[in-house]
Motif scaffolding. Sequence first.
Motif, mmCIF file in Angstrom:
data_model
loop_
_atom_site.group_PDB
_atom_site.id
_atom_site.type_symbol
_atom_site.label_atom_id
_atom_site.label_comp_id
_atom_site.label_asym_id
_atom_site.label_seq_id
_atom_site.Cartn_x
_atom_site.Cartn_y
_atom_site.Cartn_z
ATOM 1 N N PHE A 192 8.469 1.158 -10.705
ATOM 2 C CA PHE A 192 8.027 1.420 -12.074
ATOM 3 C C PHE A 192 8.542 0.331 -13.022
ATOM 4 N N LYS A 193 7.635 -0.195 -13.844
ATOM 5 C CA LYS A 193 7.950 -1.298 -14.748
ATOM 6 C C LYS A 193 7.652 -0.863 -16.196
ATOM 7 N N PRO A 194 8.213 -1.565 -17.174
ATOM 8 C CA PRO A 194 7.996 -1.164 -18.573
ATOM 9 C C PRO A 194 6.643 -1.570 -19.137
ATOM 10 N N ASN A 195 5.836 -2.321 -18.400
ATOM 11 C CA ASN A 195 4.539 -2.751 -18.912
ATOM 12 C C ASN A 195 3.654 -1.558 -19.284
ATOM 13 N N ALA A 196 2.899 -1.705 -20.351
ATOM 14 C CA ALA A 196 2.010 -0.621 -20.784
ATOM 15 C C ALA A 196 0.748 -0.539 -19.947
ATOM 16 N N TRP A 197 0.274 -1.673 -19.429
ATOM 17 C CA TRP A 197 -1.117 -1.803 -19.013
ATOM 18 C C TRP A 197 -1.420 -1.563 -17.542
ATOM 19 N N ASN A 198 -0.469 -1.365 -16.684
ATOM 20 C CA ASN A 198 -0.757 -1.129 -15.261
ATOM 21 C C ASN A 198 -0.609 0.342 -14.899
ATOM 22 N N LYS A 251 10.048 6.000 -22.886
ATOM 23 C CA LYS A 251 9.915 7.323 -23.504
ATOM 24 C C LYS A 251 8.782 8.108 -22.857
ATOM 25 N N TYR A 252 7.680 7.420 -22.540
ATOM 26 C CA TYR A 252 6.593 8.078 -21.818
ATOM 27 C C TYR A 252 7.077 8.526 -20.442
ATOM 28 N N MET A 253 7.849 7.657 -19.784
ATOM 29 C CA MET A 253 8.384 8.006 -18.469
ATOM 30 C C MET A 253 9.287 9.237 -18.547
ATOM 31 N N TYR A 254 10.120 9.281 -19.560
ATOM 32 C CA TYR A 254 11.030 10.422 -19.709
ATOM 33 C C TYR A 254 10.251 11.715 -19.901
ATOM 34 N N ASN A 255 9.116 11.641 -20.598
ATOM 35 C CA ASN A 255 8.310 12.835 -20.853
ATOM 36 C C ASN A 255 7.573 13.329 -19.613
ATOM 37 N N ALA A 256 7.517 12.522 -18.580
ATOM 38 C CA ALA A 256 6.779 12.883 -17.366
ATOM 39 C C ALA A 256 7.669 13.678 -16.412
ATOM 40 N N LYS A 257 7.109 14.723 -15.832
ATOM 41 C CA LYS A 257 7.849 15.478 -14.818
ATOM 42 C C LYS A 257 7.841 14.736 -13.487
ATOM 43 N N LYS A 258 6.726 14.088 -13.191
ATOM 44 C CA LYS A 258 6.623 13.314 -11.954
ATOM 45 C C LYS A 258 5.824 12.051 -12.227
ATOM 46 N N LEU A 259 6.228 10.955 -11.572
ATOM 47 C CA LEU A 259 5.518 9.695 -11.649
ATOM 48 C C LEU A 259 5.233 9.218 -10.230
ATOM 49 N N GLY A 272 0.800 -1.211 0.000
ATOM 50 C CA GLY A 272 0.000 0.000 0.000
ATOM 51 C C GLY A 272 0.833 1.260 0.000
ATOM 52 N N ASN A 273 2.155 1.118 0.024
ATOM 53 C CA ASN A 273 3.028 2.288 0.003
ATOM 54 C C ASN A 273 2.909 3.052 -1.314
ATOM 55 N N VAL A 274 3.139 4.339 -1.224
ATOM 56 C CA VAL A 274 3.154 5.198 -2.412
ATOM 57 C C VAL A 274 4.570 5.727 -2.605
ATOM 58 N N VAL A 275 5.073 5.605 -3.827
ATOM 59 C CA VAL A 275 6.425 6.068 -4.147
ATOM 60 C C VAL A 275 6.314 7.102 -5.260
ATOM 61 N N GLU A 276 6.925 8.255 -5.081
ATOM 62 C CA GLU A 276 6.889 9.291 -6.107
ATOM 63 C C GLU A 276 8.307 9.697 -6.472
ATOM 64 N N GLY A 277 8.468 10.158 -7.689
ATOM 65 C CA GLY A 277 9.779 10.612 -8.119
ATOM 66 C C GLY A 277 9.719 11.259 -9.487
ATOM 67 N N ASP A 278 10.837 11.868 -9.878
ATOM 68 C CA ASP A 278 10.891 12.478 -11.202
ATOM 69 C C ASP A 278 11.204 11.402 -12.245
ATOM 70 N N ASN A 279 11.377 11.835 -13.491
ATOM 71 C CA ASN A 279 11.541 10.861 -14.576
ATOM 72 C C ASN A 279 12.823 10.037 -14.442
ATOM 73 N N ILE A 280 13.911 10.637 -13.988
ATOM 74 C CA ILE A 280 15.162 9.885 -13.862
ATOM 75 C C ILE A 280 15.051 8.856 -12.734
ATOM 76 N N PHE A 281 14.406 9.231 -11.641
ATOM 77 C CA PHE A 281 14.170 8.278 -10.556
ATOM 78 C C PHE A 281 13.367 7.084 -11.061
ATOM 79 N N ALA A 282 12.324 7.360 -11.843
ATOM 80 C CA ALA A 282 11.473 6.287 -12.349
ATOM 81 C C ALA A 282 12.213 5.408 -13.349
ATOM 82 N N LEU A 283 13.021 6.020 -14.197
ATOM 83 C CA LEU A 283 13.782 5.233 -15.172
ATOM 84 C C LEU A 283 14.777 4.302 -14.476
ATOM 85 N N GLU A 284 15.421 4.789 -13.431
ATOM 86 C CA GLU A 284 16.349 3.920 -12.710
ATOM 87 C C GLU A 284 15.602 2.785 -12.011
#
Length: 322
Positions: A156-162, A189-197, A136-148
């Motif tokens: 964050f996973k590469p799946n399209a559907w979740n 690429k979608y992740m990179y375009n995001a300011k926050k995930l 139930g934890n929530v994790v937030e970060g910018d695009n570089i955090f999510a890519l790593e």
Amino acid sequence: MKEAKISVIVPIYKVENYLKRCIDSIQKQTYQNLEIILVDDGSPDMCGEMCERYAQEDSRVRVLHKENGGLSDARNVGIEAATGEYIAFVDSDDWIDDKMYEVLYDTLLKYDADIAECSYRNLYADCIVEETNCTGNVVEGDNIFALEAMLDWRYFKPNAWNKLYKRSVIADIRYPKGKLHEDEYTTYKYMYNAKKLVYVDFSFYNYDRRRTDSITGEKFREANLDACWAFRERVDFFEKHGIKSLERKMNDIYCWVLLDRIYQCYRQQINGPKVKALVEQARQDVDYLKKHDVDPWYIEEFKLLSKGIEKYGMARSVRERK
């Protein structure tokens, strides 16, 4: 505050035994402001007729019929047709829990994020395996955090559907037609375009792995090498966009995946045109790897592979027997 519209895109091909389960789960969402786009990808069974019946019963359902072009092409057609401020994908042999889009949408708003993601459960013939601990934890970060995190296969996973995407992050990026592992070519690429995930550690998506005739259910074959070029494109993307902090990790992952897939081809005696092209790619990459941050062991492995899949496969087999 008026709820924004979410366009849910469902590519459909030869899934008449699973389609009702999928569409029903979308219709039952507690978040009701949906545009449900059913893309009939030239399905030869009763899927097209089933889609039309849903459209007659639910004004939120739109049906697009097209010639068969594959999963990527169907998703792209759905993206072009979508009118929602947010976009989501569901594979037609899977289904989602009732609160998935309510939770993802509320989380997007709460954290002012561009992409919201949840966990998922894997359904096998003999068991159900949660992808995460579902804390139930929530994790937030910018695009570089999510890519790593994606490279590390956590959060964050590469799946399209979740996921739930703001339309702006998808922009003009489309899935590669005719490729397996299309998510690997696209999601980062979608992740990179995001300011926050933002990631929510609950499973709301049901990933059905029980079908043996699905893309993911089939045994390893030469087409699975598409993942190697997806990772190679990602290497170039990270370099082009100056993501220096992830260079070593990305290069190492690319090398590991390529060598692993090539070795699988050797063991299964697969030696078609994609295998030959990938061996040539490895040969060309030796010079690239020498000039970039990568585990030196991979450079030596690529040099060995440059001599041919047989030499590499035999040498690796000897090592693994020791």
